[in-house]
Enzyme design. Sequence first.
Site, PDB file in Angstrom:
ATOM      1  N   SER A  68       0.631  -1.240   0.091  1.00  0.00           N
ATOM      2  CA  SER A  68      -0.160  -0.008   0.115  1.00  0.00           C
ATOM      3  C   SER A  68       0.935   1.122  -0.109  1.00  0.00           C
ATOM      4  CB  SER A  68      -1.054   0.192   1.471  1.00  0.00           C
ATOM      5  OG  SER A  68      -1.669  -1.102   1.186  1.00  0.00           O
ATOM      6  N   ARG A 159       1.427 -12.081   7.769  1.00  0.00           N
ATOM      7  CA  ARG A 159       0.535 -11.410   6.854  1.00  0.00           C
ATOM      8  C   ARG A 159       1.076 -11.235   5.457  1.00  0.00           C
ATOM      9  NH1 ARG A 159      -2.998  -6.496   9.531  1.00  0.00           N
ATOM     10  NH2 ARG A 159      -2.889  -6.019   7.201  1.00  0.00           N
ATOM     11  N   PRO A 266       7.337   3.066   7.442  1.00  0.00           N
ATOM     12  CA  PRO A 266       7.136   3.986   8.867  1.00  0.00           C
ATOM     13  C   PRO A 266       5.852   3.785   9.536  1.00  0.00           C
ATOM     14  CG  PRO A 266       6.879   5.098   6.905  1.00  0.00           C
ATOM     15  CD  PRO A 266       7.495   3.892   6.418  1.00  0.00           C
ATOM     16  N   ASP A 267       4.795   3.337   8.792  1.00  0.00           N
ATOM     17  CA  ASP A 267       3.449   3.463   9.423  1.00  0.00           C
ATOM     18  C   ASP A 267       3.053   2.637  10.691  1.00  0.00           C
ATOM     19  OD1 ASP A 267       3.513   1.536   7.629  1.00  0.00           O
ATOM     20  OD2 ASP A 267       1.507   1.626   7.071  1.00  0.00           O
ATOM     21  N   LYS A 338      -6.492   3.029   6.073  1.00  0.00           N
ATOM     22  CA  LYS A 338      -5.796   3.524   4.652  1.00  0.00           C
ATOM     23  C   LYS A 338      -5.740   5.123   4.842  1.00  0.00           C
ATOM     24  CE  LYS A 338      -4.853  -0.691   3.424  1.00  0.00           C
ATOM     25  NZ  LYS A 338      -3.718  -1.429   3.370  1.00  0.00           N
ATOM     26  N   HIS A 445      -2.135  -2.580  -5.317  1.00  0.00           N
ATOM     27  CA  HIS A 445      -1.530  -3.900  -5.307  1.00  0.00           C
ATOM     28  C   HIS A 445      -2.453  -4.796  -5.271  1.00  0.00           C
ATOM     29  CE1 HIS A 445      -2.385  -4.571  -1.048  1.00  0.00           C
ATOM     30  NE2 HIS A 445      -1.916  -3.483  -0.953  1.00  0.00           N
TER      31      HIS A 445
END
Length: 512
Positions: A68, A159, A266-267, A338, A445
């Site tokens: 993402s 995941r 980073p998220d 998101k 994606h």
Amino acid sequence: MQKNRKNVKKKLVLIIIDGLGLRFESQGNGFALAKTPVFDRLFQEYPNSLIAASGQEVGLPEGQMGNSEVGHLNIGAGFVVYTGISIINNALKTGKFFENEKFILAFRHSIKTGFPLQIMGLFSPGGVHSHQDHLFALIDFAANFGVKKLNLHLFGDGRDVGPKSIKPWIKMLNLKLKNYENYKIASISGRFYSMDRDKMFDRVELGYNALLGKAENTFTDPIDYVNFQYEKGVSDEFFEPAINLKVNKKDFLADDHPVIFFNFRPDRARQLSHLILQTDLYEQKPKNPIKTDVFVSMMKYEGINCLVAFEEMRVENPLGKLICMAGFRQLRLAETQKYAHVTFFVDGGVELELENSDRILIDSLKVQSYADFPQMSAVEITDKLLEVGQKYDFIIMNFANPDMVGHTGDLKATIKAVEILDFQIGRICKWAEEKNFDFFITADHGNAELTEDENGNPSTKHTTFPVMLISSDKTIKLKSGKLANIAPTILDYLGLDKHPDMDHDSLIIKDK
């Protein structure tokens, strides 16, 4: 940049569907097996093409599945953005990795103080948030530099790779650690705990406490602990935080210990980093605070003031900025999962304050598994668009549920998620026609199109399949391309010039 709007006939919505690729085989295909009358009609009647969304086409290593962050960066940039894994892999290839001054600073601090070097991160070859090869390289680098004590804090993935795949990699790691007397796996936890991004700090604090040597679960052999978790029905992502009893209590993370966080994305690294460094990024403070001035992140974590090992590729003139300069009023719309992607990432990995631009965040459901709620917040997102969308000229929105439900590996739930999405797209089509909007639909994606492997086991990771680009304007024709072509395509469609930084072209086929 053109300032007038004389060539713009309609307003535009860019709909980014998270995790929806195109795959011909139907087995385990949550898209192909779903009832999708709206998508069927769009593919049959409207201009569409294939978009590459993985590997070198988006700045990742060859064959690497898209994700993402990278997807949204490329969509907004207009050129291929080489991000974390590619930058670090290149440093390994050239040898510059082993000259990195930030790593050396952490090593020297460990040697000078006698405190162990604490290295933490997602342990898998998934390549989305981290890569285990980078950890192996760090271990060798530290040992060759003379670091005497090193503790590893491993986060199970499950995941971006198979849900129960960590054991062979731990065995590989154990073989390497046998070469070094005081290099140990100090803690294990699932990314569910250590890499949350939705402010579930009760959960993150359990992962944080394991770094400090505080956890209900313990082990003396990491493989035995993995087996214990599997016997309980717990997969890698959800490993309950546990600590190694063979590590001295005083050697767990404490004041003045040097830390390296080897996640490059980073998220999902920011919340745990915040607890360690006690930043101003979030209100939540740790119940067991520590202080350290030597904290190295692999790449920049926005809002986290620390040492950064590798500089990112800069996107100075993303799509949203150019749209703003042209005088368009913008909206960014997504749910929590998101939201950062339609703001921070699509704007080049920075927090841009754009004039005449609004952001609307729809809360994601706070549940353990989205398989139980495959609709997520898709209905509410569509409701909000239909309520306020007409006030804007250009809208970027994201639907998260194909990706997030696809990550569960639950085929039935993924089919349901896609069917719910299809209905929402139908609502948007009707609204767009009524309100004189055009739209482009794409994805960042693949994921939902492959929820089972060849043996029928759940597949929870992203894919390398191409994604769609659909236009609501039947007067144009589209050619195939890559995500980096999308910003130039939108600017071209709106009658605006692309920035010279954008080295990719519009996919709208021009009449000769």
